[in-house]
Design a protein around this motif. Sequence first.
Motif, PDB file in Angstrom:
ATOM      1  N   SER A 181      -2.818   7.596 -10.942  1.00 26.92           N
ATOM      2  CA  SER A 181      -1.955   8.302 -10.511  1.00 26.92           C
ATOM      3  C   SER A 181      -1.145   9.205 -10.987  1.00 26.92           C
ATOM      4  N   GLY A 182      -0.310   7.850 -11.737  1.00 25.22           N
ATOM      5  CA  GLY A 182       0.624   7.918 -12.953  1.00 25.22           C
ATOM      6  C   GLY A 182       0.264   8.917 -13.893  1.00 25.22           C
ATOM      7  N   LEU A 183      -0.866   9.191 -15.273  1.00 22.19           N
ATOM      8  CA  LEU A 183      -1.309   9.747 -16.008  1.00 22.19           C
ATOM      9  C   LEU A 183      -1.627  10.957 -15.385  1.00 22.19           C
ATOM     10  N   GLN A 184      -2.025  11.045 -14.024  1.00 21.84           N
ATOM     11  CA  GLN A 184      -2.409  13.163 -13.538  1.00 21.84           C
ATOM     12  C   GLN A 184      -1.431  13.303 -13.411  1.00 21.84           C
ATOM     13  N   PHE A 185      -0.098  12.784 -12.452  1.00 19.36           N
ATOM     14  CA  PHE A 185       1.183  13.435 -12.601  1.00 19.36           C
ATOM     15  C   PHE A 185       1.589  13.507 -14.306  1.00 19.36           C
ATOM     16  N   ALA A 186       1.276  13.065 -15.401  1.00 21.56           N
ATOM     17  CA  ALA A 186       2.186  13.327 -16.031  1.00 21.56           C
ATOM     18  C   ALA A 186       1.243  14.039 -17.310  1.00 21.56           C
ATOM     19  N   ALA A 187       0.119  14.367 -17.142  1.00 28.97           N
ATOM     20  CA  ALA A 187      -1.045  14.630 -18.140  1.00 28.97           C
ATOM     21  C   ALA A 187      -0.706  16.628 -17.854  1.00 28.97           C
ATOM     22  N   PRO A 188      -0.265  17.096 -17.576  1.00 22.43           N
ATOM     23  CA  PRO A 188       0.732  18.352 -17.814  1.00 22.43           C
ATOM     24  C   PRO A 188       2.044  18.263 -19.405  1.00 22.43           C
ATOM     25  N   ALA A 235      -4.508  -0.400  -9.512  1.00 26.56           N
ATOM     26  CA  ALA A 235      -4.695   0.517 -10.811  1.00 26.56           C
ATOM     27  C   ALA A 235      -5.048   1.944 -10.638  1.00 26.56           C
ATOM     28  N   THR A 236      -4.730   2.089  -9.326  1.00 31.00           N
ATOM     29  CA  THR A 236      -4.064   3.359  -9.131  1.00 31.00           C
ATOM     30  C   THR A 236      -2.671   4.127  -9.544  1.00 31.00           C
ATOM     31  N   ILE A 237      -1.845   3.039  -9.715  1.00 31.48           N
ATOM     32  CA  ILE A 237      -0.370   3.786 -10.323  1.00 31.48           C
ATOM     33  C   ILE A 237      -0.784   3.658 -11.162  1.00 31.48           C
ATOM     34  N   PHE A 238      -1.978   3.433 -12.688  1.00 31.18           N
ATOM     35  CA  PHE A 238      -1.987   3.959 -13.650  1.00 31.18           C
ATOM     36  C   PHE A 238      -2.443   5.211 -13.750  1.00 31.18           C
ATOM     37  N   GLU A 259       7.003   6.810 -10.544  1.00 26.15           N
ATOM     38  CA  GLU A 259       7.813   6.062 -11.434  1.00 26.15           C
ATOM     39  C   GLU A 259       6.825   6.364 -12.517  1.00 26.15           C
ATOM     40  N   PHE A 260       5.587   5.327 -12.898  1.00 33.83           N
ATOM     41  CA  PHE A 260       4.632   5.322 -14.013  1.00 33.83           C
ATOM     42  C   PHE A 260       4.949   7.195 -15.447  1.00 33.83           C
ATOM     43  N   ALA A 261       4.505   7.297 -14.375  1.00 29.99           N
ATOM     44  CA  ALA A 261       4.596   8.667 -14.738  1.00 29.99           C
ATOM     45  C   ALA A 261       5.628   9.388 -15.456  1.00 29.99           C
ATOM     46  N   ALA A 288       0.922  -1.379  -0.032  1.00 28.37           N
ATOM     47  CA  ALA A 288       0.063   0.121   0.423  1.00 28.37           C
ATOM     48  C   ALA A 288       0.931   1.202  -0.024  1.00 28.37           C
ATOM     49  N   ALA A 289       1.468   1.410   0.942  1.00 28.76           N
ATOM     50  CA  ALA A 289       2.697   2.668   0.858  1.00 28.76           C
ATOM     51  C   ALA A 289       3.445   2.206  -0.964  1.00 28.76           C
ATOM     52  N   ALA A 290       4.035   1.616  -0.941  1.00 27.66           N
ATOM     53  CA  ALA A 290       4.692   1.564  -2.774  1.00 27.66           C
ATOM     54  C   ALA A 290       4.052   1.966  -3.734  1.00 27.66           C
ATOM     55  N   LEU A 291       2.210   1.761  -3.526  1.00 30.53           N
ATOM     56  CA  LEU A 291       1.714   2.565  -4.964  1.00 30.53           C
ATOM     57  C   LEU A 291       2.058   3.521  -4.718  1.00 30.53           C
TER      58      LEU A 291
END
Length: 274
Positions: free
Chosen positions: A186-193, A181-184, A100-102, A91-94
């Motif tokens: 949150s990653g997409l949210q971080f990389a969206a800009p 699934a939150t990895i994808f 990292e995915f972002a 849960a902490a690694a998510l």
Amino acid sequence: MNAPAFGFPDFLAPGIPQAFVLTALRVGGLVLVAPAWSARTVPMKLRTALLVIFAVLLLPSALDTADRSTLAITPATFLAETVVGFALGFAAALTVAGAEFAGELATTTIGLSGAAIFDPVNNTQVAILASFMQIMTVTLLLIAGGHIVMLQAVARSFVAMPLGAPVAMDRGLLSLVKASATIFGSGLQFAAPVIAAILLTNLALAILGRAAPQLQIMSLAFPLQIGIGLLAFAGALGLVVQALGGWSEQYGTTMDGFVRAAHVAPAPATEALR
């Protein structure tokens, strides 16, 4: 409970050795995947020493809710305690995985896919921005006291999931898979800009190329795309810091979902882990 000097139990009393081993298994599951502690750069001897120290410190909390007369080291309890600790660390690694995915998305979008560097955390070659996001997120997590939150979660998990209590591991692990699934997201949210900035840049270059064919657009596109992409990436770093601000709440929500799926009373877990 026999509690001699320093508040620690008598390790020779009945049920105490079994409780210590089960507590160490739960802590071991946490250390296996938790950010920072699971890094390959951490020597195995140091990791083992931390496991033993944490198990000794958390043993009194474990004994408060455990039935020492029924404690036993069996394959079922071995797996159950390891899975519970794994859930606490996973849960902490998510959050780190999402950042990292972002970085991976941003690297591919900007056009720096060939710029791989050495990752000192996992001893592998990764994309340059992904490595930066991972190291930055782990650093911010440690600065915010994330390692203390994880240890407190282990101590409080004994209220919701006492040592030796039955755990529906299949459903609990399924809840963790769903939470991943939150990895994808949150990653997409971080990389969206970054993605939006590069999309607009390419669109503007395409229009300019059609309006003025004599211009060498391709010679300008690559450096311009990298420059704008890096500027957008720098501006998006605030999203990571903001997300870490609510990290403990997301951590508690993930663990509460695990507890509910594992058929353990969720009410104590909600209060204890958040």
